[in-house]
Enzyme design. Structure first.
Site, PDB file in Angstrom:
ATOM      1  N   PHE A   1       0.822  -1.255   0.052  1.00 52.00           N
ATOM      2  CA  PHE A   1      -0.005   0.073  -0.088  1.00 52.00           C
ATOM      3  C   PHE A   1       0.886   1.260  -0.071  1.00 52.00           C
ATOM      4  O   PHE A   1       1.284   1.552   0.990  1.00 52.00           O
ATOM      5  CB  PHE A   1      -1.051   0.110   1.193  1.00 52.00           C
ATOM      6  CG  PHE A   1      -2.144   0.932   1.338  1.00 52.00           C
ATOM      7  CD1 PHE A   1      -3.346   0.567   0.825  1.00 52.00           C
ATOM      8  CD2 PHE A   1      -2.048   2.275   1.810  1.00 52.00           C
ATOM      9  CE1 PHE A   1      -4.264   1.374   0.516  1.00 52.00           C
ATOM     10  CE2 PHE A   1      -3.071   3.034   1.727  1.00 52.00           C
ATOM     11  CZ  PHE A   1      -4.107   2.588   1.102  1.00 52.00           C
ATOM     12  N   GLU A   2       0.944   1.778  -1.028  1.00 59.12           N
ATOM     13  CA  GLU A   2       1.983   3.086  -1.399  1.00 59.12           C
ATOM     14  C   GLU A   2       1.291   4.131  -1.806  1.00 59.12           C
ATOM     15  O   GLU A   2       0.432   4.023  -2.575  1.00 59.12           O
ATOM     16  CB  GLU A   2       3.254   2.504  -2.031  1.00 59.12           C
ATOM     17  CG  GLU A   2       4.088   1.476  -1.284  1.00 59.12           C
ATOM     18  CD  GLU A   2       4.702   1.780  -0.253  1.00 59.12           C
ATOM     19  OE1 GLU A   2       4.917   2.921   0.308  1.00 59.12           O
ATOM     20  OE2 GLU A   2       4.896   0.876   0.689  1.00 59.12           O
TER      21      GLU A   2
ATOM     22  N   TYR B   1       5.198  -3.245  24.139  1.00 59.53           N
ATOM     23  CA  TYR B   1       5.089  -4.139  22.789  1.00 59.53           C
ATOM     24  C   TYR B   1       4.455  -5.537  23.286  1.00 59.53           C
ATOM     25  O   TYR B   1       3.451  -5.808  23.044  1.00 59.53           O
ATOM     26  CB  TYR B   1       6.586  -4.326  22.337  1.00 59.53           C
ATOM     27  CG  TYR B   1       6.483  -4.568  20.757  1.00 59.53           C
ATOM     28  CD1 TYR B   1       6.439  -3.721  19.842  1.00 59.53           C
ATOM     29  CD2 TYR B   1       6.269  -6.092  20.702  1.00 59.53           C
ATOM     30  CE1 TYR B   1       6.167  -4.188  18.627  1.00 59.53           C
ATOM     31  CE2 TYR B   1       5.914  -6.554  19.494  1.00 59.53           C
ATOM     32  CZ  TYR B   1       6.024  -5.316  18.483  1.00 59.53           C
ATOM     33  OH  TYR B   1       5.662  -6.034  17.137  1.00 59.53           O
TER      34      TYR B   1
ATOM     35  N   ALA C   1       2.617  -4.015   7.905  1.00 58.81           N
ATOM     36  CA  ALA C   1       2.434  -3.331   9.295  1.00 58.81           C
ATOM     37  C   ALA C   1       1.514  -1.919   8.989  1.00 58.81           C
ATOM     38  O   ALA C   1       1.758  -1.240   8.177  1.00 58.81           O
ATOM     39  CB  ALA C   1       3.823  -2.830   9.681  1.00 58.81           C
TER      40      ALA C   1
HETATM   41  P1  NAI Z   1       7.428  -1.323   7.133  1.00 56.97           P
HETATM   42  O1  NAI Z   1       6.263  -0.280   7.573  1.00 56.97           O
HETATM   43  O2  NAI Z   1       8.646  -1.019   6.589  1.00 56.97           O
HETATM   44  O3  NAI Z   1       6.474  -2.246   5.997  1.00 56.97           O
HETATM   45  C1  NAI Z   1       5.045  -2.431   6.190  1.00 56.97           C
HETATM   46  C2  NAI Z   1       4.655  -2.710   4.740  1.00 56.97           C
HETATM   47  O4  NAI Z   1       3.110  -3.198   4.661  1.00 56.97           O
HETATM   48  C3  NAI Z   1       4.970  -1.855   3.519  1.00 56.97           C
HETATM   49  O5  NAI Z   1       5.310  -2.699   2.612  1.00 56.97           O
HETATM   50  C4  NAI Z   1       3.598  -1.292   3.507  1.00 56.97           C
HETATM   51  O6  NAI Z   1       3.092  -0.956   2.088  1.00 56.97           O
HETATM   52  C5  NAI Z   1       2.584  -2.577   3.648  1.00 56.97           C
HETATM   53  N1  NAI Z   1       1.374  -2.236   4.083  1.00 56.97           N
HETATM   54  C6  NAI Z   1       0.784  -1.536   5.104  1.00 56.97           C
HETATM   55  N2  NAI Z   1      -0.655  -1.618   4.904  1.00 56.97           N
HETATM   56  C7  NAI Z   1      -0.938  -2.256   3.978  1.00 56.97           C
HETATM   57  C8  NAI Z   1      -2.060  -2.727   3.236  1.00 56.97           C
HETATM   58  N3  NAI Z   1      -3.392  -2.270   3.758  1.00 56.97           N
HETATM   59  N4  NAI Z   1      -2.097  -3.561   2.176  1.00 56.97           N
HETATM   60  C9  NAI Z   1      -0.956  -3.817   1.571  1.00 56.97           C
HETATM   61  N5  NAI Z   1       0.245  -3.558   2.116  1.00 56.97           N
HETATM   62  C10 NAI Z   1       0.301  -2.862   3.413  1.00 56.97           C
HETATM   63  O7  NAI Z   1       7.293  -2.399   8.381  1.00 56.97           O
HETATM   64  P2  NAI Z   1       8.334  -3.350   8.877  1.00 56.97           P
HETATM   65  O8  NAI Z   1       8.986  -2.795  10.204  1.00 56.97           O
HETATM   66  O9  NAI Z   1       9.242  -3.927   7.773  1.00 56.97           O
HETATM   67  O10 NAI Z   1       7.236  -4.555   9.210  1.00 56.97           O
HETATM   68  C11 NAI Z   1       6.909  -5.791   8.732  1.00 56.97           C
HETATM   69  C12 NAI Z   1       6.547  -6.752   9.615  1.00 56.97           C
HETATM   70  O11 NAI Z   1       7.848  -7.017  10.323  1.00 56.97           O
HETATM   71  C13 NAI Z   1       5.598  -6.501  10.822  1.00 56.97           C
HETATM   72  O12 NAI Z   1       4.602  -7.288  11.163  1.00 56.97           O
HETATM   73  C14 NAI Z   1       6.212  -5.870  12.011  1.00 56.97           C
HETATM   74  O13 NAI Z   1       5.763  -6.228  13.106  1.00 56.97           O
HETATM   75  C15 NAI Z   1       7.507  -7.075  11.788  1.00 56.97           C
HETATM   76  N6  NAI Z   1       8.774  -6.869  12.595  1.00 56.97           N
HETATM   77  C16 NAI Z   1       9.279  -5.535  12.435  1.00 56.97           C
HETATM   78  C17 NAI Z   1      10.444  -5.452  13.346  1.00 56.97           C
HETATM   79  C18 NAI Z   1      11.081  -4.037  13.289  1.00 56.97           C
HETATM   80  O14 NAI Z   1      11.959  -3.669  14.237  1.00 56.97           O
HETATM   81  N7  NAI Z   1      10.892  -3.094  12.450  1.00 56.97           N
HETATM   82  C19 NAI Z   1      10.934  -6.242  14.085  1.00 56.97           C
HETATM   83  C20 NAI Z   1      10.471  -7.641  14.084  1.00 56.97           C
HETATM   84  C21 NAI Z   1       8.963  -7.914  13.306  1.00 56.97           C
END
Ligand code: NAI
Length: 392
Positions: free
Chosen positions: A75-76, A236, A141
């Site tokens: 979602f961008e 968290y 996310a």
């Molecule tokens: P991010 O914000 O970089 O990426 C989120 C992604 O979700 C993006 O590609 C965005 O376009 C997509 N998105 C959001 N809403 C959407 C929708 N309605 N439809 C389609 N796409 C959608 O976040 P991040 O940090 O990479 O998080 C990804 C996963 O990793 C999450 O589940 C997070 O909890 C998990 N995680 C993150 C950590 C961190 O420290 N950043 C650590 C461990 C797990």
């Protein structure tokens, strides 16, 4: 348009097309510098949330190392005359250009992954162009989700449960320590957060693709989760988001059962805390990450998203033999973050911080640079005074 980063409450309001492309290129360069045999990596991969953070890293590792065909669903925001696109839009396009140069299939579907329409469109693309897929990664996310059946909108919140929570925080723009009081979740907010960030939608994706015969034999699926140290538990792991992650983890077992007939498996991978668009907005996390980065970098064990996912593939998901997990069936690539000595050092540094004073120790420079670079800023190679086409 001259594009300089604008930040509001740890959210980047814009992104730089050339910088996002450079970010992607640098990750590719690192991957292409690795030696090894990656022939057992999956060949057809869908990444939900593949435009940024851990999802983008997954797409890069699958494609560049494994030679996989990848579909990203995210979602961008598109660019307009007045506004840049969001970072994930630029990064996805940059990645797809790089993939094409290498003869690799890479496409994106931009839309709401929670909707039936996007699931159907993805299924159609898989059926028409890939036949089946070998891996589906769930890396969304999101702050909200519209239930595809009832049409109701659910909003996820980052709040403690049962008690208010007061903790130190860091303003990354000034480097000054503050104090935040986060009020306990209101009635219904915990359930709403589980609806958005729990495993319900992941299971719907699997149901949809399985019913259409689009999952290949020995198919795997993995969703990303986080545990972290006791320091961050109230906000968290024991907060609303933690409840959602527990649900996501439980869903991996339900999904694994459903995949048994095709010899498939589903996992949750517990990853390390890293600077991403999603993590930067979690209260307390910027302070924790700044301290953690310093300690991990000093000990030479720091990893970024791409390194984490590389290790997830090589040493966990696609290792020969059984996938190694903890006693609850979860994959762990957070063991370096959770190492006892590392955590003791972080706790020690945490105890030195005083409200109203500058951060003592901590890798504030690293935090800010990474936050800039994931949005295409902060690269010496790029002249940010130069006009750039936001549509490029
Ligand atoms: P991010 O914000 O970089 O990426 C989120 C992604 O979700 C993006 O590609 C965005 O376009 C997509 N998105 C959001 N809403 C959407 C929708 N309605 N439809 C389609 N796409 C959608 O976040 P991040 O940090 O990479 O998080 C990804 C996963 O990793 C999450 O589940 C997070 O909890 C998990 N995680 C993150 C950590 C961190 O420290 N950043 C650590 C461990 C797990």
């Amino acid at each position: 348009m001259i594009i300089k980063q604008r930040i509001l409450r740890n959210v980047s309001l814009n992104a730089h097309p050339k910088g996002c492309a450079l970010y992607v290129k640098k990750q590719i360069e690192w991957l292409e510098g690795l030696s090894g045999v990656f022939s057992n990596f999956p060949k057809r991969v869908v990444v939900l949330g593949g435009s940024s953070g851990y999802g983008l890293a997954t797409r890069l590792v699958s494609s560049i190392l494994g030679g996989a065909s990848t579909i990203n669903v995210s979602f961008e925001r598109e660019p307009s005359e007045k506004r840049t696109a969001s970072a994930g839009w630029y990064s996805s396009h940059a990645f797809e250009e790089e993939a094409a140069k290498r003869g690799l299939y890479a496409k994106s579907i931009f839309g709401d992954a929670f909707s039936d329409e996007v699931k159907e469109a993805t299924a159609e693309l898989i059926a028409n162009e890939l036949g089946q897929i070998d891996l589906l990664v769930y890396s969304l996310a999101s702050p909200l989700r519209i239930d595809p059946i009832t049409g109701e909108t659910y909003r996820s919140v980052l709040k403690p449960i049962g008690v208010d929570y007061k903790a130190l925080s860091l303003d990354p723009s000034t480097g000054v320590i503050g104090e935040v009081v986060i009020e306990r979740a209101l009635a219904g907010e915990e359930e709403a957060t589980v609806k958005v960030m729990g495993g319900e939608d992941w299971e719907l994706w699997i149901d949809t693709l399985l019913a259409k015969g689009l999952l290949a034999p020995s198919f795997k699926s993995v969703a990303y989760s986080y545990i972290g140290p006791a320091l961050t538990y109230p906000i968290y792991r024991e907060g609303t988001i933690g409840r959602a992650k527990e649900h996501l983890e439980a869903s991996s077992h339900t999904i694994s059962e459903k995949l048994k007939p095709i010899g498939g498996e589903a996992y949750v991978s517990i990853n390390k805390a890293l600077v991403t668009r999603a993590s930067a907005v979690i209260p307390v996390v910027p302070l924790y990450i700044a301290l953690l980065y310093q300690v991990m970098k000093e000990r030479g064990v720091h990893e970024g998203t791409t390194e984490q996912i590389f290790r997830l593939f090589l040493e966990r998901l696609y290792t020969s033999g059984e996938v190694p997990t903890d006693s609850k069936g979860r994959i762990r690539v957070d063991e370096r973050e959770m190492d006892k000595e590392i955590q003791q050092e972080v706790e020690h540094l945490w105890g030195l911080q005083r409200v109203g004073e500058s951060l003592i120790g901590g890798d504030l420079v690293g935090f800010n640079l990474e936050f800039a670079q994931i949005n295409g800023f902060g690269f010496d190679e790029i002249n940010y005074e130069e006009e750039v086409d936001p549509f490029s």
